[in-house]
Design a protein around this motif. Structure first.
Motif, PDB file in Angstrom:
ATOM      1  N   LEU A 113     105.248  64.829  86.117  1.00 15.41           N
ATOM      2  CA  LEU A 113     105.339  63.381  86.309  1.00 15.41           C
ATOM      3  C   LEU A 113     106.496  63.024  87.232  1.00 15.41           C
ATOM      4  CD1 LEU A 113     104.513  61.949  82.780  1.00 15.41           C
ATOM      5  CD2 LEU A 113     103.215  61.611  84.885  1.00 15.41           C
ATOM      6  N   GLY A 114     107.604  63.755  87.130  1.00 14.98           N
ATOM      7  CA  GLY A 114     108.735  63.525  88.024  1.00 14.98           C
ATOM      8  C   GLY A 114     108.345  63.721  89.478  1.00 14.98           C
ATOM      9  N   LYS A 115     107.549  64.737  89.756  1.00 18.22           N
ATOM     10  CA  LYS A 115     107.080  64.987  91.123  1.00 18.22           C
ATOM     11  C   LYS A 115     106.149  63.873  91.588  1.00 18.22           C
ATOM     12  CE  LYS A 115     107.616  69.947  90.668  1.00 18.22           C
ATOM     13  NZ  LYS A 115     106.956  71.224  90.439  1.00 18.22           N
ATOM     14  N   ILE A 116     105.315  63.391  90.682  1.00 22.82           N
ATOM     15  CA  ILE A 116     104.406  62.299  91.033  1.00 22.82           C
ATOM     16  C   ILE A 116     105.196  61.023  91.307  1.00 22.82           C
ATOM     17  CG2 ILE A 116     102.594  60.790  90.132  1.00 22.82           C
ATOM     18  CD1 ILE A 116     101.464  63.297  88.702  1.00 22.82           C
ATOM     19  N   VAL A 117     106.207  60.770  90.483  1.00 24.74           N
ATOM     20  CA  VAL A 117     107.039  59.576  90.680  1.00 24.74           C
ATOM     21  C   VAL A 117     107.698  59.633  92.053  1.00 24.74           C
ATOM     22  CG1 VAL A 117     109.140  58.405  89.890  1.00 24.74           C
ATOM     23  CG2 VAL A 117     107.375  59.040  88.245  1.00 24.74           C
ATOM     24  N   ASP A 118     108.159  60.817  92.467  1.00 24.96           N
ATOM     25  CA  ASP A 118     108.746  60.961  93.799  1.00 24.96           C
ATOM     26  C   ASP A 118     107.732  60.596  94.882  1.00 24.96           C
ATOM     27  OD1 ASP A 118     111.230  61.731  92.888  1.00 24.96           O
ATOM     28  OD2 ASP A 118     110.867  63.875  93.161  1.00 24.96           O
ATOM     29  N   ARG A 119     106.469  60.939  94.679  1.00 22.07           N
ATOM     30  CA  ARG A 119     105.431  60.608  95.668  1.00 22.07           C
ATOM     31  C   ARG A 119     105.125  59.113  95.675  1.00 22.07           C
ATOM     32  NH1 ARG A 119     100.727  64.402  94.120  1.00 22.07           N
ATOM     33  NH2 ARG A 119      99.613  63.128  95.627  1.00 22.07           N
ATOM     34  N   ILE A 120     105.240  58.466  94.533  1.00 22.24           N
ATOM     35  CA  ILE A 120     104.958  57.030  94.441  1.00 22.24           C
ATOM     36  C   ILE A 120     106.073  56.226  95.101  1.00 22.24           C
ATOM     37  CG2 ILE A 120     104.641  55.096  92.847  1.00 22.24           C
ATOM     38  CD1 ILE A 120     103.523  57.150  90.836  1.00 22.24           C
ATOM     39  N   ASP A 121     107.296  56.696  94.993  1.00 23.68           N
ATOM     40  CA  ASP A 121     108.476  55.989  95.504  1.00 23.68           C
ATOM     41  C   ASP A 121     108.530  56.110  97.029  1.00 23.68           C
ATOM     42  OD1 ASP A 121     110.919  54.732  95.780  1.00 23.68           O
ATOM     43  OD2 ASP A 121     112.085  56.428  95.001  1.00 23.68           O
ATOM     44  N   ASP A 122     107.749  55.292  97.725  1.00 30.50           N
ATOM     45  CA  ASP A 122     107.600  55.388  99.179  1.00 30.50           C
ATOM     46  C   ASP A 122     108.915  55.263  99.936  1.00 30.50           C
ATOM     47  OD1 ASP A 122     104.868  55.865  99.221  1.00 30.50           O
ATOM     48  OD2 ASP A 122     104.360  53.732  99.308  1.00 30.50           O
ATOM     49  N   ASN A 123     109.766  54.355  99.525  1.00 31.58           N
ATOM     50  CA  ASN A 123     111.014  54.159 100.271  1.00 31.58           C
ATOM     51  C   ASN A 123     112.153  55.052  99.760  1.00 31.58           C
ATOM     52  OD1 ASN A 123     111.719  52.900  97.900  1.00 31.58           O
ATOM     53  ND2 ASN A 123     112.027  50.877  98.805  1.00 31.58           N
ATOM     54  N   LYS A 124     111.868  55.898  98.795  1.00 34.41           N
ATOM     55  CA  LYS A 124     112.811  56.896  98.271  1.00 34.41           C
ATOM     56  C   LYS A 124     114.133  56.297  97.796  1.00 34.41           C
ATOM     57  CE  LYS A 124     109.797  59.947  99.351  1.00 34.41           C
ATOM     58  NZ  LYS A 124     108.734  60.064  98.390  1.00 34.41           N
ATOM     59  N   ASP A 125     114.038  55.113  97.168  1.00 33.96           N
ATOM     60  CA  ASP A 125     115.260  54.480  96.656  1.00 33.96           C
ATOM     61  C   ASP A 125     115.520  54.819  95.186  1.00 33.96           C
ATOM     62  OD1 ASP A 125     113.335  52.973  95.377  1.00 33.96           O
ATOM     63  OD2 ASP A 125     114.142  51.029  95.989  1.00 33.96           O
ATOM     64  N   GLY A 126     114.657  55.641  94.587  1.00 36.21           N
ATOM     65  CA  GLY A 126     114.849  56.025  93.189  1.00 36.21           C
ATOM     66  C   GLY A 126     114.221  55.077  92.193  1.00 36.21           C
ATOM     67  N   TYR A 127     113.538  54.038  92.698  1.00 33.42           N
ATOM     68  CA  TYR A 127     112.886  53.063  91.833  1.00 33.42           C
ATOM     69  C   TYR A 127     111.442  52.873  92.287  1.00 33.42           C
ATOM     70  CZ  TYR A 127     117.628  51.895  90.466  1.00 33.42           C
ATOM     71  OH  TYR A 127     118.909  51.963  89.994  1.00 33.42           O
ATOM     72  N   ILE A 128     110.593  52.543  91.348  1.00 31.57           N
ATOM     73  CA  ILE A 128     109.195  52.251  91.651  1.00 31.57           C
ATOM     74  C   ILE A 128     109.019  50.741  91.572  1.00 31.57           C
ATOM     75  CG2 ILE A 128     106.807  52.550  90.919  1.00 31.57           C
ATOM     76  CD1 ILE A 128     107.761  55.220  91.590  1.00 31.57           C
ATOM     77  N   THR A 129     108.542  50.153  92.646  1.00 33.83           N
ATOM     78  CA  THR A 129     108.269  48.714  92.639  1.00 33.83           C
ATOM     79  C   THR A 129     106.828  48.483  92.213  1.00 33.83           C
ATOM     80  OG1 THR A 129     107.491  48.657  94.923  1.00 33.83           O
ATOM     81  CG2 THR A 129     109.870  48.338  94.566  1.00 33.83           C
ATOM     82  N   THR A 130     106.533  47.245  91.893  1.00 35.37           N
ATOM     83  CA  THR A 130     105.157  46.887  91.535  1.00 35.37           C
ATOM     84  C   THR A 130     104.213  47.228  92.673  1.00 35.37           C
ATOM     85  OG1 THR A 130     105.984  45.105  90.142  1.00 35.37           O
ATOM     86  CG2 THR A 130     103.680  44.988  90.785  1.00 35.37           C
ATOM     87  N   GLU A 131     104.626  46.932  93.894  1.00 36.05           N
ATOM     88  CA  GLU A 131     103.769  47.213  95.053  1.00 36.05           C
ATOM     89  C   GLU A 131     103.543  48.705  95.239  1.00 36.05           C
ATOM     90  OE1 GLU A 131     101.814  45.163  96.789  1.00 36.05           O
ATOM     91  OE2 GLU A 131     102.546  43.745  95.290  1.00 36.05           O
ATOM     92  N   GLU A 132     104.588  49.509  95.052  1.00 35.96           N
ATOM     93  CA  GLU A 132     104.429  50.962  95.164  1.00 35.96           C
ATOM     94  C   GLU A 132     103.473  51.483  94.101  1.00 35.96           C
ATOM     95  OE1 GLU A 132     108.698  52.448  97.008  1.00 35.96           O
ATOM     96  OE2 GLU A 132     108.609  51.920  94.872  1.00 35.96           O
ATOM     97  N   LEU A 133     103.576  50.946  92.894  1.00 38.72           N
ATOM     98  CA  LEU A 133     102.683  51.371  91.819  1.00 38.72           C
ATOM     99  C   LEU A 133     101.248  50.943  92.101  1.00 38.72           C
ATOM    100  CD1 LEU A 133     102.411  52.830  89.150  1.00 38.72           C
ATOM    101  CD2 LEU A 133     102.987  50.696  87.987  1.00 38.72           C
ATOM    102  N   LYS A 134     101.072  49.711  92.586  1.00 41.40           N
ATOM    103  CA  LYS A 134      99.723  49.242  92.937  1.00 41.40           C
ATOM    104  C   LYS A 134      99.110  50.122  94.019  1.00 41.40           C
ATOM    105  CE  LYS A 134     100.241  44.283  92.008  1.00 41.40           C
ATOM    106  NZ  LYS A 134     100.299  42.972  92.651  1.00 41.40           N
TER     107      LYS A 134
END
Length: 117
Positions: free
Chosen positions: A52-73
């Motif tokens: 899941l950590g690896k997947i979260v890294d792929r979701i975090d497009d701007n690599k700021d360490g946070y997932i935004t609603t838009e990134e999750l969508k």
């Protein structure tokens, strides 16, 4: 491979906590895709966290360490689109009985209604 992004739960005032009850499988399939969700069912909690950590890294497009609603969508749309294409390919094989890369009305009726006809 990227370092898994640290996950911290930050409760918001008045926000209900998410509970995994009978509907958790829907969440997992929406987030991971149907096949990927099945593979996670076979993992230990530690392996699951690492993947899941690896997947979260792929979701975090701007690599700021946070997932935004838009990134999750965007991620969920990508996963669902992949599932749709895979499903269409499978269904196409089942319906195209004579393998001419076309689905005739008779093939469609047989695959859809089968023994009812």
């Amino acid at each position: 491979l990227g370092k898994p992004t640290a996950w911290q739960e930050r409760p918001r005032p008045g926000a209900a906590q998410h509970e995994d009850r009978t509907g958790f499988q829907y969440d997992h399939e929406a987030f991971l895709g149907k096949e990927e969700a099945r593979s996670f069912d076979q993992l230990s909690p530690e392996e699951s966290r690492q993947r899941l950590g690896k997947i979260v890294d792929r979701i975090d497009d701007n690599k700021d360490g946070y997932i935004t609603t838009e990134e999750l969508k965007t991620w969920i749309k990508r996963v669902q689109k992949r599932y749709i294409y895979e499903n269409v390919a499978k269904v196409w094989k089942d319906y195209d009985v004579n393998k001419d890369n076309k689905i005739a009305w008779e093939e469609y009726k047989q695959a859809t209604y089968g023994y009812y006809l």
